[in-house]
Every structure is written in C-alpha cells, then in structure tokens.
Design a protein around this motif. Sequence first.
Motif, short mmCIF file in Angstrom:
data_model
loop_
_atom_site.label_atom_id
_atom_site.label_comp_id
_atom_site.label_asym_id
_atom_site.label_seq_id
_atom_site.Cartn_x
_atom_site.Cartn_y
_atom_site.Cartn_z
N SER A 236 -1.09 -5.44 -6.49
CA SER A 236 -1.84 -4.68 -5.38
C SER A 236 -3.24 -4.33 -5.78
O SER A 236 -3.25 -3.45 -6.49
N PRO B 292 0.98 -1.25 -0.09
CA PRO B 292 0.13 0.13 0.14
C PRO B 292 0.71 1.23 0.08
O PRO B 292 1.72 1.40 0.85
N HIS C 42 -9.78 2.36 -0.41
CA HIS C 42 -8.46 2.23 -0.10
C HIS C 42 -7.93 3.73 -0.01
O HIS C 42 -6.70 3.71 -0.12
N SER D 82 -14.25 1.42 -4.07
CA SER D 82 -12.74 1.06 -4.13
C SER D 82 -11.87 2.19 -3.60
O SER D 82 -10.95 2.21 -2.96
N TRP E 40 -4.93 -2.92 -3.58
CA TRP E 40 -5.06 -1.88 -2.80
C TRP E 40 -4.74 -0.61 -3.67
O TRP E 40 -5.56 0.43 -3.75
#
Length: 607
Positions: free
Chosen positions: A506, A317, A545, A541, A508
């Motif tokens: 990823s 992240p 995130h 999303s 994220w």
Amino acid sequence: QAAVYDLIPVFERKFFHKKIGTSLMMRWNTLDPNHIILAADQMNLCKDELELSSEERVSIAGLQLLAGKHSMKSSCFESARSYIESGVSLLQENHWESNYSLSLELYEMSALVSFIDGNGNADATMKRLQSILQHAKTFEDTLNASVLLSKFMGSRGNYAEAINNCLGILSNLGETFPNEIDSTIVASTVAETKQLLANITKEQISQYPVLNDPSKLNAMKFMSLLMLYAVAHKPSLMPIVSNRMIKLSFNFGFCDDSLLGLAMAAYGIVNFGNDIMAGYRVGKVAESLIEESQSKQTLRNRLVTVWYGHSRMFVEPIQASREKFIELYNQSMLSGDLENALYSRLFYCKIGLHIGSNLDSIGRAHSIMIEQMTKLKQNILHNAMSSFRACTMLLRPGAYENASTIKGIKTFDELRQIAYNTHNEHLLWHVDIDEMLVKFWFKEYIPVTRISERYRSSKSKRSFELLRRFYDGITSFAFARDTNVASWTQIGEESVAYWMNFISYSKWNFENKLLLLQAEQSYTNGEYTEAERFYEASILSARQHRFMHEEALAYELYGMFLCDRGMADKAWEQLNKAHQKYIEWGALGKAAHLNNFMRWVDPKYLQ
C-alpha cells in the motif's frame, strides 16, 4: 378512549384488561407482533391483582416470552427485559419440573436481555445462568447458557475465565487443544493453514456442503467465541483454533462460523506467518462470502478486530477502514452485540488518531463511548479506553503536564500494572503504543526507545506495530546524530528496511512514512541534498494521502534539519507550517510545545 376508560370502576378494570388480553391470546398464532405486545401489556395490567390458575400463569408466561422476543428483534432491550421478567415472575415454585421448556427459554432470555441491556443486575444474571446449568436435563441444553456465561466473563475483563469456559465446553464436544503452545507449534500450524488455503476461491468454498452435524456446529460456535478473547489474552491460540475450524469445515461442511474461521486464519497468516498478501487474499474471500450470507449483518460485526482492524489495513487505505467502523458500530448496537459495537467505536477513535483526524471530533466520539460503556455496564474495553483518553488529552489543549490529575484518568503506569496483574497482553500493547505515541510527539525520546525495545525481537504484525517501528526509527536516528553510536544507526536502518517491505502492499498507507525515515537516514549519514529531497517528498505524500498530522511532523523535522544546517529563514518557514498543521489537527498541546522551540529560531529573535 381515555374518557370511556375513566368511567370504568377501578376494581373492574383488572377484569376488563384480562378480557382483552385473553381474547387476543386465543388467536395469538395469527397475531402480528404489535398485537402480541398489546396482549402482553393487557395481561401485565392485571396479572398481579387477580388469582390465576396454574394453566393461566403458564399461558401468560408464554405470552410474555413471545412479546420479549419480538421486542428483542426490534432492539427494544429495556422493554424486552420487562416482558421476560414478567414471564419469570409467573412461573411456579416447581417450574423446572412442571414447565421445563418454558423455564429454560425464559431463563435464557432473562440472562441474555440483562446482559445486552446493561441495566440488569449482574448477580441476578449469574444466578439465572447458574440455575440453567444446575437444572438443565441435557448437555445440549446448557450450551446457550455457556455461551452467555463466556460473554459475561469477557465483558468484565475476565478473559482467562472466558477462555477456560470455552475450552471446557469444546472438550466435551470432542475438540481439545494443547495447554502449552510454543512458537514452533504456531509456526507449523500457520504453515499448514497457508497450504490448506493456497489459491482458495469463493467459488470453491461455495461447492462444499452445508454443515449440519449439531455437535460440529456447536464446536464451531464455541471456537469462534474462544478467539474473541484469545486476541486479548492468549494470541497464540488463534492460529491453532482457526486451523481446526478450517479442517472441520473442509471435512464436514461450511457454516457461518466457518467464514469467521477463514477471517481468523487470515489474521494468523498475517500476524504469525509474516505473509501479508496471502492473509489478505484469504480475508477477502471470507469478506466476499459474508456479504452473500443471510447472516451478513451479524457476521460483519464479528470481523472488527481480525479483519477491518487488522489484515485489511495493510493493503487498503486506512481511512476507508475507519469509516467502516461507524457502520459496524451502528449494526452491532442495533443487534445487541455490545462487545463488537464497543470494539468498533474503539478502533474508530484510535484509527482517527493515527490518520490525523481532528482531535476534537475524536474526543467527542470517545466521550460517547465512555457514556455508553457506563450506561451498559460494559467493562471489557474500559482500561483500553482510559489509555486512549490519556493519550488524546496529552495532545489536546493544555493537558500535557496535568493529564494525570484529571478525575477518572489513570496514568500509563497504573494501566500497565493492571495489564501485568491480569496477564492482559492486549491491554499492555495498547498502553505501550499510546504512551509511546505521546512521548514521540513531544520528543521525549528516551521513554520511546525504552518502550520500543520490548518489542524489537517480535515478528508480530499486530495493529499499529508499523507505527511502533516508525517511531523507533525516527528516534534512533536522532540518538545516532546526538551520540555517534553506530548501534542507533543500525536500529534506524532496520526500520527503513522494514518499511521498504510494505510499499508494495500500500503506497497510500506507507509511502510518506518511509520517505520521512529515509530523510532522517540521509540526514544522519551526512547526505544533505538527499535528505532535503526526501523531506519534501514526504510532505507531499502525506498531503496527497491525507495524513495531516504526519505532514506536520515532516515539516517539523525538515525545519529542525534546516536549523542544524544554519538555514534559519527557511527553517522558520517549515516550522511555522508545522505549527499551523498541528493547530488544524487540534493538537494544541503539541503546537504549544513546538512554539516554545520556535521562539529561539525566530528570524527576528536571531537578528
């Protein structure tokens, strides 16, 4: 104590200070740092007023050197510079002949502390370094000065000179590199590095001997320094140099610089070898070994651009990487590593912008960095920071049309010309991505695509390259809808395919952006039900995130889509949410820009 001191006649005080200092000096081998500094202070109160013998001058100069070293360890750089310069002033005219070792140490420390403290005279620093290079008795005695000379050149943006200086030293150490490096050489070298490091583990590296060969140790030091400037001026050197460092380590043993070589190799595998997971695995091995090293604080600082600011961000992240930069900044400042401290602060600011951190807090962090750069006379990142400053001021309150008139802020065109004139690819990339970001947010799509087309053929994985692809994709779909030209749709679809590759690394970091690209793609293809589903998924999303600015963007584009579909009430709802998020982000300039459009779709106005 002050009252007793005042009773001593003024003319006798110098003898009193000398007596105390001399008494302490007689047993300085057993003194703690505080008493050494006390002895140096006592001698500084009398040395200019007494006639000292040659032996006394040498002895006191050595004391000042020791006090300066202790001050450096405590990060008291201004005090260290005072002690060191006091020591230099005590040297006699023929000191290079009569006291060579002391002279060498004092001159090295004088140049070093002036460079770190920033308050020293640049010409005086260069004079010290040149004097060392002129009087050094052996090649080995020039190496510390050569390291500092390269750093001095780099700190002033003279990357080509810094690189050439490192290459010259490496040649004398038996390590030569090609003058011309084409893509074929880079590709074959990266492939070899991947093979050398395939399935490498921390445990395997721990089994290798420690590198003890002085010549190889010096070569490793200069190669790690060389790559610091190659990032900015000659990126193609990085995979070549890191490959050499890996081979030397396997053949002769590992050292601290070997771990940096591993991190650099990871950068090369990601950036030039197009293999993110292979590079990430190598980088994690390097990071793990560094955490176990006694020099971990220093080594961490040197991973700023190639690991924390690059390879790691493709997998972990990005918000976590940003917080790491504050830690690295503080560590670097304490150790006097100004270059990496400033790089850490720059990445902290830039990543903050790209993850939607509040622009007011980013502006404060940026102002701190500008003040420190000015105070410390560090110019290595001045133009990159000017580009970032222009970018943020255009997004913040009322600055959009007038940013170019603000005192001290160069325009993007001025900064780009500086990059061209100095052959600084690193600066050029930062200027282009910063201007592209501003133009994108304010929907000036023609400049966005003009900038982006310079990089479409590149396979590089530079920091923020994914954002360029994202901006390019959104822009191309908008042009496709406006012009019905198939080539724009193709560019947008290529961006979607590009982003599809990153979800496995990823979710994220990348999911919300891919979903928004897919929404624009479906909108362009007339698949309106799918488009709505993708817009709503992208909003969710981005919120999950923690990409608030991209949540705002998804609301805005969704609202634009609904306007085109004639759904004014629902469009207004989405646009209003976008407007609120932009204000929360601190992008009042962008919020005002959106508000100008919203007036025309306000349900009250339409009625």
